[in-house]
Design an enzyme around this catalytic site. Structure first.
Site, PDB file in Angstrom:
ATOM      1  N   ASP B  11       0.851  -1.192   0.000  1.00  0.00           N
ATOM      2  CA  ASP B  11       0.000   0.000   0.000  1.00  0.00           C
ATOM      3  C   ASP B  11       0.884   1.237   0.000  1.00  0.00           C
ATOM      4  OD1 ASP B  11      -2.242  -1.486   0.006  1.00  0.00           O
ATOM      5  OD2 ASP B  11      -2.803  -1.114   2.092  1.00  0.00           O
ATOM      6  N   ASP B 130     -13.765  -6.367  -5.338  1.00  0.00           N
ATOM      7  CA  ASP B 130     -13.961  -6.584  -3.901  1.00  0.00           C
ATOM      8  C   ASP B 130     -15.396  -7.067  -3.723  1.00  0.00           C
ATOM      9  OD1 ASP B 130     -11.449  -5.472  -3.541  1.00  0.00           O
ATOM     10  OD2 ASP B 130     -12.229  -3.471  -3.094  1.00  0.00           O
TER      11      ASP B 130
END
Lengths: 196, 251
Positions: B11, B130
């Protein structure tokens, strides 16, 4: 050594330039005919779709230049496929350097093939220092069948040509610039060994 | 033989790695390039960089970082986070990314998938999905899994394949962060339904979970973040054990 990377608007060419930098070589990304002609080594990259890539080569006259080059030329991925005869992708007539057609994988396996596969039956200076069954990174839906000009094989549902050689022309289906240290070794071999 | 891929995910916020990492050998734990190099040397098969910053300057900073990564890393990498136009993709690929991962923008504008695939080829288009189960049905979620939609996971996956996606990165929000294993049932159904590769994400906690997602979940690749960053699982050990258990792995 002057190295030209042929620029015809195809995908990620910066990675090749950076890989050469890591090996200590400078290169020039160019579509200029004279610059390419006078280079000591020419790299013909290719990522994307065959018919639009071929159209881009034609629009700049590179389609007539490349088959007439005299110095060592390395086609990578789609670059290698475009050096062959007809490509099934978009029914595209290639440069015809390697007299073999490029066909689509017809297999129950996932297509495109994405990831690291082994290469074997290595028979060229291009693979000096590379062991049989080394892993290389590949992304492709079309392949070159086994052929007189094959200098390495890989398996994906069937055995196919993963590298080609004829006269001053070399081609690899895998991405040496993305295949770790072994891939970089193959690039270095091309620059240093492949001068016949 | 084609090998299964192990993919660490980093990230990124404003050009720096966000989540804490536990690498004593890192001089600068926030430097994504340094961490990426370690993973590449440890035989990670690919890397994913997910940009979670939301500032105006984001695109430029990210492009600079991508170029820096491409300069130093000799394995393929994917960049994702907030990509919403063909121009976004063009900039990242030009900077040296091999693939881009498109998530929410693909749901809002499915045409984006085919536009990118046509211009740059399917091989660089990873569609990230997702999803989580609502009353037993897998529903696609947006904005990092926060916003539910009425879209069925399996229908959406088929559609993105038709539109030209080259791979699907499926994250189960039900499994993400649990360290209890991947969503293997849903993954296996995706693999059976589709002909493009599926990357499993969400739930990695131990080596067995990776083995299960390759065997039971039929995944082509498995992605994880914290278990690698905190060295709960070391990639060389993971790959050795997977290979010993009959999985095709690059060592």
């Amino acid at each position: 050594m002057k190295i030209a990377i042929i620029d015809y608007g195809a995908g990620n060419v910066k990675s090749i330039e950076f890989a050469l930098n890591r090996l200590g070589f400078e290169s020039q990304l160019t579509s200029d005919v004279e610059t390419i002609k006078s280079a000591d080594r020419v790299i013909f990259p290719g990522v994307g779709e065959a018919s639009s890539a071929m159209a881009m080569l034609k629009s700049t006259g590179l389609d007539t230049l490349i088959p007439n080059l005299k110095q060592p030329v390395l086609g990578i991925c789609l670059g290698m496929q475009l050096m062959c005869d007809n490509c099934e992708e978009g029914d595209t007539q290639g440069l015809g350097i390697f007299e073999v057609d490029v066909v689509k994988f017809k297999t129950n396996l996932k297509v495109p093939q994405v990831g690291w596969n082994t290469i074997y039956k290595l028979q060229s200076d291009l693979f000096q220092g590379i062991l049989e069954q080394s892993h290389m990174y590949l992304v492709h839906s079309y392949y070159v069948p086994l052929h007189d000009n094959s200098i390495a094989s890989s398996d994906y549902g069937l055995e196919y040509s993963v590298a080609l050689h004829k006269n001053n022309f070399y081609g690899v289906q895998f991405h040496p610039e993305k295949s770790g240290k072994l891939g970089e070794q193959i690039l270095e071999n091309f620059l240093v060994n492949c001068n016949k | 033989m084609l090998t299964k891929r192990i993919i660490p995910c980093l990230d990124i916020k404003n050009g720096r790695t966000v989540k804490g990492v536990n690498f004593v050998e890192l001089r600068d734990a926030g430097d994504p390039v340094e961490l990426a190099k370690i993973y590449a040397d440890e035989y990670a098969d690919e890397l994913v960089f997910l940009d979670i910053s939301a500032t105006e300057e984001r695109r430029k900073t990210l492009a600079q970082l991508v170029e820096e990564i491409a300069r130093h890393i000799n394995i393929p990498f994917t960049v994702g986070g907030g990509i919403s136009s063909v121009e976004d993709v063009a900039l990242l690929l030009k900077s040296g990314a091999d693939k881009v991962s498109i998530n929410s923008a693909a749901v809002k504008n499915p045409q984006l998938i085919s536009d990118v695939a046509k211009r740059f080829g399917s091989q660089c288009v990873v569609v990230a999905i997702d999803a989580k189960q609502i009353d037993g049905n897998w529903k696609v979620h947006l904005v990092g899994g926060k916003q539910p939609t009425d879209i069925d996971l399996f229908e959406w996956a088929k559609k993105v394949q038709e539109l030209g996606a080259g791979e699907i990165l499926f994250t189960s929000m039900d499994h993400d962060g649990t360290k209890a294993g991947f969503a293997n049932e849903a993954l296996a159904k995706l693999s059976d339904d589709l002909h493009i590769p599926i990357i499993a994400s969400g739930g990695a906690g131990n080596v067995k979970h990776f083995e299960d997602t390759f065997k039971l979940g039929k995944a082509d690749a498995a992605l994880a973040a914290s278990v690698f960053h905190f060295k709960e699982i070391e990639i060389p050990d993971l790959k050795k054990e997977l290979k010993a258990n009959g999985i095709s792995i690059r060592i």
